[in-house]
Design a protein around this motif. Structure first.
Motif, PDB file in Angstrom:
ATOM      1  N   CYS A 835      -4.854  53.280  45.213  1.00 56.36           N
ATOM      2  CA  CYS A 835      -4.726  54.311  44.165  1.00 56.36           C
ATOM      3  C   CYS A 835      -3.982  53.745  42.954  1.00 56.36           C
ATOM      4  N   THR A 839      -5.251  53.518  39.049  1.00 57.32           N
ATOM      5  CA  THR A 839      -4.506  54.129  37.932  1.00 57.32           C
ATOM      6  C   THR A 839      -4.134  53.072  36.883  1.00 57.32           C
ATOM      7  N   GLN A 881      -1.177  60.723  45.385  1.00 53.66           N
ATOM      8  CA  GLN A 881      -1.765  59.474  44.880  1.00 53.66           C
ATOM      9  C   GLN A 881      -3.205  59.707  44.405  1.00 53.66           C
ATOM     10  N   GLU A 884      -3.304  61.389  41.131  1.00 54.76           N
ATOM     11  CA  GLU A 884      -3.041  60.496  39.993  1.00 54.76           C
ATOM     12  C   GLU A 884      -4.320  59.793  39.544  1.00 54.76           C
ATOM     13  N   VAL A 885      -5.165  59.402  40.517  1.00 56.65           N
ATOM     14  CA  VAL A 885      -6.444  58.768  40.163  1.00 56.65           C
ATOM     15  C   VAL A 885      -7.326  59.778  39.406  1.00 56.65           C
ATOM     16  N   SER A 888      -6.079  60.236  35.961  1.00 53.53           N
ATOM     17  CA  SER A 888      -6.406  59.069  35.138  1.00 53.53           C
ATOM     18  C   SER A 888      -7.877  59.097  34.707  1.00 53.53           C
ATOM     19  N   LYS A 934       0.433  65.989  34.489  1.00 54.61           N
ATOM     20  CA  LYS A 934       0.100  65.343  35.773  1.00 54.61           C
ATOM     21  C   LYS A 934       0.604  66.156  36.954  1.00 54.61           C
TER      22      LYS A 934
END
Length: 960
Positions: A835, A839, A881, A884-885, A888, A934
């Protein structure tokens, strides 16, 4: 039986009744663990099957043995507590009546079956109160007070008490939704009004049997956990004190009193607390008698009561200024418990209970405004000075003969107890300040200078231990007694390992002070070097030398020759274990850092040469387990030496440098001494590697030397970059290992941005990437560690030098696909690293064309893998995690993501069969809306993953 036990026949209760007996027999009596596990699995399935409602009553019939009846009662509880929604509301009354009837039957039968039935009825009550079953508790009391059914009054009374006891306990562990928990807690709190008088009546009756009184006390313990008002239980708690003289009831009464006093809500009832103080003080006679008679259980129980009152309510009681004498008497009672005669843990186990109280009392005193604080300190400072004396007395070792008779477990418990005392002394210093050190110094001085009366080594050791406890964590640089203490240390007659250890640790604790007063080094350094030769003082002497070398390195050059010589001698004689040898090498690294380069090289030569010769000899031998350990040991010594050998005079981030400003000269010209040594031994290390390349531990040890050197030297390591890159490439091409990738990552981090070092770093990066891609083609599942390290390396490259991804030699598309595959690994660290890679990769869609191409062509595959994980393919702990991807992707590929999300979520049953089209649409809209926040995306993903897993609105969701 074994072959039949994988599934339960859902259609036949009769068939179940034929099978349960052998299954239970296997569970309880079969010695074969596999058969037991199979039987347990089958029985668990049976418990949750729809047929359980029919067979559980049959299993409770009087002709069955208790084990079978217990299984039937457990099945009932499982169905009621976990599958309540399966029960039609018109069946509640029938189920309740049946349970009352069964409890009445078993009130004179098996205790374990009776308890399970009570737990089942308690679960039913919790699911129906307050709406469907208002007044549940009064009805329970009424049913069991009615005569009949051929059950005697005592058995009915005990059954009722068991039911009332398990009711709050079942509430604490119930799976009720959060909103229901609040309703039910309130309903139970209101029921206390009918439970408390019943318990009080039974406890006060002279003819109540001991078993009934014990159950009453247990019942009180259970109910107070619901935070029932202490004022309402006041009379009952006071009655508990009358049960303490009865040995049969003592433990249960202590538990009830402690639980009642310890409830957080009880501090509101100050008047009740004030009434309890004399009750607790009245136990002092019983406490003294117990101590005299060696009755550890009684003294332990009474101490628990005193500490519970003092620790939980010290502030409330301190504030009642007119009752200060009563509280002071309670404090002195706890002091008696702290200083209880005998050695912990052999003769007593009580004193350790009191230590937290002293923290709490000090915190409460220091939290008052300065005026009130001054008043309290007048009373309590003398108490705390007394406490220091008591604690140091308790910290004393027993006689050598007695200590030798202790078991290793008792010695370990005593060591931990002394650490707790040390922590307490450190805390007490905050209140008593410099006067405490003066106090200890005067006592130590009297002992060491009194020629007429010899003192025990234990007394000296304990006082030094007090000093060490404070100096270890508190800045004593301004204390005027430390010079005197350093002067006293050489006068101590050290004839005992424990005393010698404490002397060493005390010197180590004063290392920072010695750095500011280097003139005193000559007093203590000889003692430390002498102790290095004693294997019994290994840990204390080596750690003390390491502290001195770290803190005082700029004042040690005059002693360097001696320190190196003594260290070499003990290393050659193999006096110390491996970890202490490593510490010693770190100490020498600190020491050599402060010397001129020529002297460093001369010392390194004499220090390392014997090991190099040994390594040369080992490199020629055929590999075997014993020479492997020797090789790893030598490589470890070099690693640890290079970890701390840093000739740059600037203070580093960890604050380990102690150089004053005048010494911060630029490093001398020429290669770094560590690089010189590494270049000399490089060929030898290559030889070792060639023989041991397939052994991950040896490869790890080799990589550790360079990794630690790189971390310490940073850009000074530059002369080695080219040859190390070449060696790493050869190593990894032959047998790939994660440690080689980790070292490559370190090199990329430091050198990829430097023009001179970029070519070898680029070549190495491309080579290890190519080799790893071939591992992926062969099947990477057996190498999660390599995949983890590879993803970290790729992420670091993108972060430090994205230009590496512009190379035609790098197959960016293949790396991307490997990342997508790695997202599906079961190992959490590997998924986290992957991950992180994505990112770091996605922001470069705008400035690295190969990255932009692959994301445009194959980004949908990445999104599908992320959605699959969110849908239930990966652990819930990894959702942040994956979020977050997703964030992004949204931030850097928004137009593409809009299309991909719609296409991916159109598939029926993806990412989970549990989510509706509407829920998927809502998720899509929420995600596409959040391109800045986020944290919000993480919350959306968490919510969606719960829906996908069918956990939304459950207790698991509440914990998430």
């Amino acid at each position: 039986m074994e072959g039949e036990q994988n599934t339960v026949d859902q259609g036949s209760p009769t068939l179940f009744l034929e099978r349960y007996r052998p299954a239970l027999h296997q569970l309880y009596y079969d010695p074969n663990i596999e058969n037991k596990n199979l039987a347990q699995k089958w029985l668990m399935q049976a418990q949750v099957s729809p047929q359980a409602w029919q067979f559980c009553w049959a299993l409770l019939s009087p002709d069955k043995v208790p084990e079978i009846q217990y299984f039937g009662a457990s099945a009932l509880h499982t169905k009621i507590s976990r599958y309540w929604s399966d029960i039609p509301s018109d069946q509640y009354e029938t189920l309740k009546t049946q349970l009352f009837s069964q409890i009445a039957c078993f009130s004179s039968g098996s205790k374990m079956v009776l308890t399970r039935l009570c737990v089942a009825l308690a679960s039913l009550a919790l699911n129906t109160m307050p709406e469907a079953w208002p007044g549940a508790v009064p009805e329970m009391v009424r049913v069991f007070q009615e005569e009949g059914g051929g059950v005697d009054g005592r058995a009915r009374c005990l059954a009722l008490l068991e039911l009332l006891t398990v009711l709050p306990e079942e509430f604490q562990t119930s799976r009720l939704p959060q909103y229901r928990k609040g309703q039910v807690r309130g309903a139970l709190g209101r029921e206390w009004g009918s439970v408390c008088p019943l318990l009080q009546q039974l406890l006060r009756r002279g003819d109540s049997p001991g078993a009934v009184k014990a159950r009453v006390l247990r019942c009180l313990s259970s109910w107070v956990l619901l935070d029932v008002p202490l004022s309402e239980s006041e009379g009952l708690v006071e009655d508990c004190f009358t049960a303490l003289p009865d040995p049969e009831l003592f433990d249960t009464a202590v538990e009830a009193i402690v639980n009642a006093i310890s409830q957080p809500d009880s501090q509101r009832y100050v008047n009740t607390l004030l009434k309890l103080v004399p009750q607790v003080l009245s136990l002092q006679e019983q406490l003294r008698e117990a101590v005299q008679n060696g009755d550890m259980e009684t003294s332990h129980g009474i101490c628990r009561i005193a500490v519970a009152l003092g620790e939980n309510h010290s502030r409330a009681l301190l504030e009642q200024v007119e009752h200060w004498q009563g509280f002071l008497a309670l404090v002195n009672m706890i002091m008696f418990c702290t200083g209880i005669p005998g050695h912990y843990p052999v003769n007593e186990t009580t004193s350790s209970l009191t230590l937290t109280f002293w923290y709490t009392l000090q915190d409460d005193i220091m939290s008052f405004d300065s005026e009130r604080q001054a008043v309290y300190l007048q009373v309590y400072r003398p108490v705390y000075f007394q406490l220091v004396d008591v604690l140091l007395h308790k910290a004393q070792f027993p006689s050598d003969q007695e200590y030798a008779s202790w078991s290793s477990d008792e010695k370990e418990q005593f060591r931990i107890y002394r650490v707790d005392i040390s922590d307490t002394l450190m805390y007490v210093y905050e209140m008593l300040g410099a006067e405490l050190l003066s106090n200890l110094y005067e006592k130590l001085g009297r002992i060491l200078t009194n020629t007429e009366q010899a003192s025990s080594w234990q007394h000296t050791e304990a006082l030094l231990y007090g000093f060490q406890s404070i100096a270890e964590t508190i800045d004593v640089n301004y204390s005027d007694v430390i010079p005197g203490l350093i002067g006293l240390i050489p006068r101590i007659s050290i004839n005992n390992v424990q005393l010698a250890d404490t002397v060493m640790f005390t010197i180590g604790a004063l290392a920072e002070w010695l750095a500011d007063h280097p003139v005193m080094l000559s007093s203590v350094l000889p003692l430390v070097l002498q102790a290095l030769g004693n294997p019994d003082l290994s840990v204390s002497s080596v750690s003390t030398l390491k502290k001195i070398c770290r803190e005082c390195k700029y004042d040690l050059p005059p002693y360097a020759t001696n320190i190196v010589a003594v260290s070499q001698e003990v290393l050659i004689k193999q006096i110390h274990k491996t970890s202490q040898c490593m510490w010693l090498m770190q100490a020498l690294g600190f020491l050599l850092s402060a010397l001129p380069v020529e002297e460093i090289l001369r010392n390194l030569h004499s220090l390392i040469t014997p090991y190099i010769q040994q390594l040369e000899k080992l490199a020629d031998e055929t590999p075997n387990p014993s020479n492997k350990l020797a090789i790893i040991h030598i490589l470890g010594l070099l690693s640890n030496l290079f970890t701390t050998l840093d000739i740059s005079k600037q203070e580093d981030e960890s604050g380990e440098g102690t150089a004053p400003p005048v010494k911060t000269a630029p490093p001398p010209p020429g290669p770094n001494p560590v690089v010189v040594v590494l270049q000399q031994v490089f060929a030898l290390i290559q030889t070792v590697l060639s023989k041991w390349l397939n052994d991950s531990q040896v490869v790890e040890a080799v990589c550790a030397i360079f990794e630690k050197s790189v971390k310490t030297l940073l850009h000074d390591f530059a002369p080695m970059v080219s040859q190390l890159s070449e060696m790493l490439g050869q190593m990894y091409s032959t047998i790939p290992q994660a440690s080689a990738l980790d070292l490559t990552r370190q090199m990329v981090h430091i050198f990829a941005s430097e023009t001179d070092n970029f070519p070898p770093i680029k070549a190495l990066f491309e080579l290890v990437t190519s080799v790893t891609l071939s591992i992926f083609q062969q099947g990477p599942r057996d190498h999660p560690d390599i995949v983890d390290s590879f993803m970290q390396l790729q992420a670091q490259a993108l972060k430090r030098k994205p230009d590496l991804f512009l190379s035609e030699s790098l197959d960016v598309k293949a790396v991307f696909h490997c990342g997508v595959l790695s997202l599906k690994f079961p190992e959490a660290p590997t998924v986290k690293s992957t991950c992180l890679f994505f990112t770091e990769l996605l922001p470069h869609c705008s400035d690295v064309p190969p990255v932009a191409r692959v994301v445009q062509e194959d980004g949908k595959l990445l999104l599908q893998a992320v959605l699959e994980a969110i849908g239930g393919g990966s652990s819930r702990s990894l959702m942040d995690q994956f979020a977050e991807v997703l964030f992004s992707l949204n931030k850097h590929c928004f137009p593409l993501l809009t299309v991909w999300l719609k296409e991916a979520l159109q598939a029926a049953g993806f990412p989970s069969t549990r989510v509706t089209t509407e829920q998927k649409d809502t998720f899509t809209q929420q995600i596409l809306r959040e391109r800045i926040n986020k944290r919000r995306v993480k919350d959306i993903v968490k919510e969606f993953t719960l829906v996908c897993r069918g956990l939304h609105g459950t207790e698991y969701a509440a914990e998430y």
